[in-house]
Write a protein that holds these residues in place. Structure first.
Motif, mmCIF file in Angstrom:
data_model
loop_
_atom_site.group_PDB
_atom_site.id
_atom_site.type_symbol
_atom_site.label_atom_id
_atom_site.label_comp_id
_atom_site.label_asym_id
_atom_site.label_seq_id
_atom_site.Cartn_x
_atom_site.Cartn_y
_atom_site.Cartn_z
ATOM 1 N N TYR A 227 41.886 40.542 34.911
ATOM 2 C CA TYR A 227 42.653 40.264 33.690
ATOM 3 C C TYR A 227 43.360 38.911 33.801
ATOM 4 O O TYR A 227 43.341 38.106 32.858
ATOM 5 N N LEU A 228 43.992 38.647 34.945
ATOM 6 C CA LEU A 228 44.714 37.382 35.129
ATOM 7 C C LEU A 228 43.761 36.195 35.110
ATOM 8 O O LEU A 228 44.069 35.144 34.542
ATOM 9 N N LYS B 123 40.817 36.037 33.590
ATOM 10 C CA LYS B 123 40.309 35.858 32.232
ATOM 11 C C LYS B 123 41.345 35.207 31.322
ATOM 12 O O LYS B 123 41.002 34.484 30.388
ATOM 13 N N ASN B 124 42.615 35.459 31.596
ATOM 14 C CA ASN B 124 43.694 34.913 30.770
ATOM 15 C C ASN B 124 44.416 33.778 31.482
ATOM 16 O O ASN B 124 45.628 33.601 31.313
ATOM 17 N N ALA C 117 41.308 45.212 38.818
ATOM 18 C CA ALA C 117 41.350 45.118 37.357
ATOM 19 C C ALA C 117 42.411 44.118 36.915
ATOM 20 O O ALA C 117 42.188 43.319 35.991
ATOM 21 N N MET C 118 43.557 44.138 37.587
ATOM 22 C CA MET C 118 44.622 43.185 37.259
ATOM 23 C C MET C 118 44.191 41.756 37.569
ATOM 24 O O MET C 118 44.473 40.825 36.797
#
Length: 326
Positions: A315-316, A318-319, A311-312
């Motif tokens: 997130y990284l 995507k950002n 999940a992390m």
């Protein structure tokens, strides 16, 4: 296409564009030219590779009827012709990127380099002109390809030169060797050689950038270096002896290449930093837990760890734009 129609309809509904403008935009979308640049370029590169491979196959199947001298003369003449045409039609040398006026020069030069390798290999196999000096046989085309890459501004030939340099240094791992367990990444000297080569490629990229010599070649050097360095570091980390030495090396590499990724605004480098760092950190965490005697708790921890870490990572990724801001 449906998304574009939806956007145009929304703009029309909101009063941002008129019906006439909407029709013009739709007309433009339906009649605009579609670029086939990369598709054609890929086909041409494949054509060069298939031609050289086909010529080698024909020579191999008819070697008895053609004769060695004829084969050597034929390859030599074709190679010389490729280099002559490239020199004749190319632009003058420049420290900056050269925009070629001929669409064929890159492919003719690549074919010439492949023919040169075929010629050298044939001479070595048939007449052993280098004897057992395989390093000499490797470094000659490597140096030639470096010169040609910088003279004619060819990234493909530069990649061949870097590959030859790695082979000269002794770093040559084939998929078959890995599957058979014959790769040398279990050898410490091999790992340190790979680390040295990766650092050398980084130094070349930085040094040439300092003198403004072919700055656009830096990505090619760094691309080879990041994979060589991280794979060698992870291999050292997985060894049973002195593997903890490679933990700080892993994080130093991640920091250095993160800086390079931000400098180049490269999502490619950032992605591979995350992948290699994830593999290394995961190994370190589970290795230390296993050494402390963790038993069934390790299964529970692993379950939540992989869910949370994935999940992390998502997130990284995507950002990534915020991570690449300087």
């Amino acid at each position: 296409m449906p998304e574009r129609k939806f956007i145009l309809n929304t703009l029309l509904t909101d009063g941002i564009i008129s019906t006439e403008n909407k029709e013009k935009l739709e007309n433009y979308e339906q009649t605009k030219l579609f670029s086939l640049f990369w598709e054609v370029k890929t086909v041409l590169y494949l054509g060069v590779l298939l031609f050289s491979a086909g010529a080698g196959l024909i020579i191999y199947l008819n070697i008895d009827s053609i004769g060695h001298i004829s084969i050597i003369s034929l390859i030599g003449l074709a190679c010389t012709a490729c280099f002559y045409i490239t020199f004749k039609k190319s632009e003058p040398f420049s420290f900056n990127e050269i925009i070629s006026t001929s669409p064929w020069n890159d492919y003719i030069l690549l074919l010439g380099c492949l023919l040169f390798l075929s010629l050298e290999t044939y001479l070595q196999v048939q007449y052993t002109i280098f004897g057992t000096q395989y390093g000499t046989a490797t470094i000659i085309p490597t140096l030639l390809f470096f010169l040609l890459a910088y003279r004619f501004d060819h990234k493909g030939v530069l990649s061949m030169a870097v590959t030859g340099l790695a082979g000269w240094a002794g770093i040559a791992v084939t998929p078959r060797a890995v599957l058979d367990g014959l790769d040398n990444f279990t050898d410490h000297s091999y790992i340190w050689t790979a680390l040295g080569l990766g650092c050398f490629l980084n130094a070349l990229a930085i040094g040439f950038q300092r003198i403004n010599l072919k700055n656009h070649f830096a990505f090619t050097y760094l691309n080879f270096a990041i994979h060589i360095l991280f794979i060698a570091t992870l291999s050292g980390l997985f060894l049973e002896t002195n593997h903890l030495v490679f933990i700080p090396v892993l994080f130093v590499l991640a920091g250095v290449y993160y800086f390079q990724a931000r400098k180049l605004e490269s999502y490619y480098f950032l992605l591979f930093i995350l992948i290699y760092l994830y593999i290394g950190v995961t190994y370190i965490i589970f290795y230390l837990m296993f050494k402390t005697g963790a038993g069934f708790e390790l299964v529970y921890f692993g379950f939540f760890y992989f869910i949370g870490s994935c999940a992390m990572a998502v997130y990284l990724i995507k950002n990534h734009k915020s991570l690449l801001k300087i």
